[in-house]
Scaffold this motif. Structure first.
Motif, PDB file in Angstrom:
ATOM      1  N   SER A   1      29.244  72.121 -91.943  1.00  0.00           N
ATOM      2  CA  SER A   1      29.858  73.116 -92.749  1.00  0.00           C
ATOM      3  C   SER A   1      30.251  72.879 -93.959  1.00  0.00           C
ATOM      4  CB  SER A   1      30.649  74.038 -91.751  1.00  0.00           C
ATOM      5  OG  SER A   1      31.903  73.254 -91.690  1.00  0.00           O
ATOM      6  N   LEU A   2      30.289  73.948 -94.768  1.00  0.00           N
ATOM      7  CA  LEU A   2      30.741  73.838 -96.136  1.00  0.00           C
ATOM      8  C   LEU A   2      32.105  73.234 -96.135  1.00  0.00           C
ATOM      9  CD1 LEU A   2      29.469  77.046 -97.985  1.00  0.00           C
ATOM     10  CD2 LEU A   2      28.542  74.655 -98.441  1.00  0.00           C
ATOM     11  N   LYS A   3      32.970  73.691 -95.354  1.00  0.00           N
ATOM     12  CA  LYS A   3      34.513  73.348 -95.055  1.00  0.00           C
ATOM     13  C   LYS A   3      34.459  71.831 -94.829  1.00  0.00           C
ATOM     14  CE  LYS A   3      38.590  74.379 -92.648  1.00  0.00           C
ATOM     15  NZ  LYS A   3      39.653  75.127 -92.010  1.00  0.00           N
ATOM     16  N   GLU A   4      33.699  71.204 -93.922  1.00  0.00           N
ATOM     17  CA  GLU A   4      33.723  69.775 -93.547  1.00  0.00           C
ATOM     18  C   GLU A   4      33.298  69.122 -94.770  1.00  0.00           C
ATOM     19  OE1 GLU A   4      32.578  70.321 -88.674  1.00  0.00           O
ATOM     20  OE2 GLU A   4      30.837  70.120 -90.130  1.00  0.00           O
ATOM     21  N   ILE A   5      32.154  69.409 -95.270  1.00  0.00           N
ATOM     22  CA  ILE A   5      31.636  68.900 -96.542  1.00  0.00           C
ATOM     23  C   ILE A   5      32.798  68.860 -97.570  1.00  0.00           C
ATOM     24  CG2 ILE A   5      30.260  68.817 -98.496  1.00  0.00           C
ATOM     25  CD1 ILE A   5      28.084  69.976 -96.639  1.00  0.00           C
ATOM     26  N   LYS A   6      33.466  69.711 -97.987  1.00  0.00           N
ATOM     27  CA  LYS A   6      34.616  69.807 -98.734  1.00  0.00           C
ATOM     28  C   LYS A   6      35.578  68.856 -98.403  1.00  0.00           C
ATOM     29  CE  LYS A   6      37.248  73.330-101.533  1.00  0.00           C
ATOM     30  NZ  LYS A   6      37.521  74.616-101.681  1.00  0.00           N
ATOM     31  N   ASN A   7      36.015  68.941 -97.182  1.00  0.00           N
ATOM     32  CA  ASN A   7      37.090  68.112 -96.748  1.00  0.00           C
ATOM     33  C   ASN A   7      36.534  66.594 -96.694  1.00  0.00           C
ATOM     34  OD1 ASN A   7      38.706  70.178 -96.293  1.00  0.00           O
ATOM     35  ND2 ASN A   7      38.270  70.242 -93.832  1.00  0.00           N
ATOM     36  N   ARG A   8      35.473  66.370 -96.699  1.00  0.00           N
ATOM     37  CA  ARG A   8      34.933  64.947 -96.865  1.00  0.00           C
ATOM     38  C   ARG A   8      34.925  64.423 -98.280  1.00  0.00           C
ATOM     39  NH1 ARG A   8      29.378  62.173 -94.200  1.00  0.00           N
ATOM     40  NH2 ARG A   8      30.175  60.076 -94.608  1.00  0.00           N
ATOM     41  N   ILE A   9      34.502  65.374 -99.181  1.00  0.00           N
ATOM     42  CA  ILE A   9      34.632  65.019-100.583  1.00  0.00           C
ATOM     43  C   ILE A   9      35.934  64.731-101.086  1.00  0.00           C
ATOM     44  CG2 ILE A   9      34.430  66.154-102.809  1.00  0.00           C
ATOM     45  CD1 ILE A   9      31.940  67.594-101.799  1.00  0.00           C
ATOM     46  N   ALA A  10      37.001  65.602-100.583  1.00  0.00           N
ATOM     47  CA  ALA A  10      38.453  65.362-100.999  1.00  0.00           C
ATOM     48  C   ALA A  10      38.753  63.940-100.221  1.00  0.00           C
ATOM     49  CB  ALA A  10      39.100  66.255-100.215  1.00  0.00           C
ATOM     50  N   SER A  11      38.212  63.586 -99.194  1.00  0.00           N
ATOM     51  CA  SER A  11      38.797  62.237 -98.536  1.00  0.00           C
ATOM     52  C   SER A  11      38.117  61.199 -99.117  1.00  0.00           C
ATOM     53  CB  SER A  11      38.149  62.208 -97.272  1.00  0.00           C
ATOM     54  OG  SER A  11      38.563  61.191 -96.346  1.00  0.00           O
ATOM     55  N   VAL A  12      37.032  61.106 -99.735  1.00  0.00           N
ATOM     56  CA  VAL A  12      36.202  60.197-100.574  1.00  0.00           C
ATOM     57  C   VAL A  12      36.991  60.058-101.745  1.00  0.00           C
ATOM     58  CG1 VAL A  12      34.114  59.415-101.576  1.00  0.00           C
ATOM     59  CG2 VAL A  12      34.173  60.594 -99.415  1.00  0.00           C
ATOM     60  N   ALA A  13      37.213  61.338-102.426  1.00  0.00           N
ATOM     61  CA  ALA A  13      38.015  61.092-103.853  1.00  0.00           C
ATOM     62  C   ALA A  13      39.237  60.480-103.567  1.00  0.00           C
ATOM     63  CB  ALA A  13      38.267  62.508-104.466  1.00  0.00           C
ATOM     64  N   GLY A  14      39.915  60.532-102.479  1.00  0.00           N
ATOM     65  CA  GLY A  14      41.542  59.804-102.291  1.00  0.00           C
ATOM     66  C   GLY A  14      41.187  58.334-102.139  1.00  0.00           C
TER      67      GLY A  14
END
Length: 284
Positions: free
Chosen positions: A2-15
């Motif tokens: 989902s969009l929310k899951e992808i957004k959370n993963r992007i934030a995790s990768v950025a961290g």
């Protein structure tokens, strides 16, 4: 996904990218300092070797020292260097694998070689795998004090002179350049004195004698070789960590780009579906 899951993963990768980028910068600073330490130590080591070679070529030197006398090898000591921490690519796995092969090769001559581990990673790994570690110096790489290296060298020299060991080998990762490190096995004892033609360029008059000077010089050479190996291994560790963190940062950037593209495609598809639903409702 989902969009929310992808957004959370992007934030995790950025961290994660922030962490790897920071570690790369820290290791780069440590690498520069380690390179400076090696650059300061190597000229001193080379000069010691040159003086030793010059003194050994003098005819009045006679028997140089018991530390250079080769004898039948029955007991061997291996000094193995690794790092205290991980996240440095294949640095630790390579040196540990090499040292295990070296131990097995040494067992053809000595069933129970003396194993000295410098660095927490090799100490933990060999200990878990059932190797009999004679002594570990798990905190030496963190401090990198000359006094610690000299103390280890003195213990090895005492054991060699007392006949408890007949050969000592240093196994460590040699720093060639920031992008190249090479594992080497260097014989520490007996000391290998460069052979000359026996003719000295100048017939010096020495006080004290050449033999006494050699007896004083040899322990210093051995201590500096242990210390240089420790500095060399530390510089190689930092170089390997810089490369590993650079690769991790680039992978994070690439993964972020892929996830962002996937996120935009799903978002565009969701908007299109909503527009189609609205258009279908108007027609009805």
């Amino acid at each position: 996904m989902s969009l929310k899951e992808i957004k959370n993963r992007i934030a995790s990768v950025a961290g994660t990218r922030k962490t790897t980028s920071a570690m790369k910068m820290v290791s780069s600073v440590k690498l520069r300092k380690a390179q400076q330490s090696i650059q300061y130590a190597l000229p001193y080591v080379r000069q010691l070797d040159h003086i030793l070679e010059s003194l050994s070529s003098m005819p009045q030197t006679g028997q140089i020292s018991p530390l250079v006398v080769e004898r039948p090898v029955r007991n061997i000591a291996l000094i193995c260097f690794s790092s205290d921490s991980s996240l440095c690519g294949g640095f630790n796995s390579n040196i540990i694998r090499h040292c295990k092969a070296l131990i097995e090769e040494t067992r053809k001559t000595d069933d129970e070689p003396h194993i000295y581990c410098i660095g927490q990673k090799i100490t933990e790994t060999l200990g878990k795998q059932g190797y009999a570690i004679t002594r570990s110096y798990s905190d030496m790489m963190g401090q990198r004090q000359y006094s610690d290296a000299a103390s280890l060298a003195d213990d090895l020299m005492d054991m060699y002179l007392n006949g408890h060991i007949d050969k000592v080998v240093l196994s460590y990762t040699h720093f060639v350049s920031p992008g190249c490190q090479r594992i080497v096995d260097e014989q520490l004892l007996p000391v290998s004195v460069p052979q000359t033609d026996g003719k000295s360029e100048t017939d010096y008059i020495l006080e004290p004698s050449a033999q006494e000077l050699v007896h004083e010089l040899l322990p210093k050479v051995i201590r500096m070789k242990v210390y240089s190996a420790m500095l060399d291994s530390y510089a190689s560790e930092q170089a390997a960590r810089v490369i590993a963190m650079q690769a991790a940062t680039e992978n994070a950037d690439r993964l972020t780009d892929e996830l962002t593209l996937q996120y935009n495609k799903l978002r565009q598809q969701a908007i299109t579906n909503e527009l189609l639903d609205l258009a279908g409702g108007l027609q009805e």
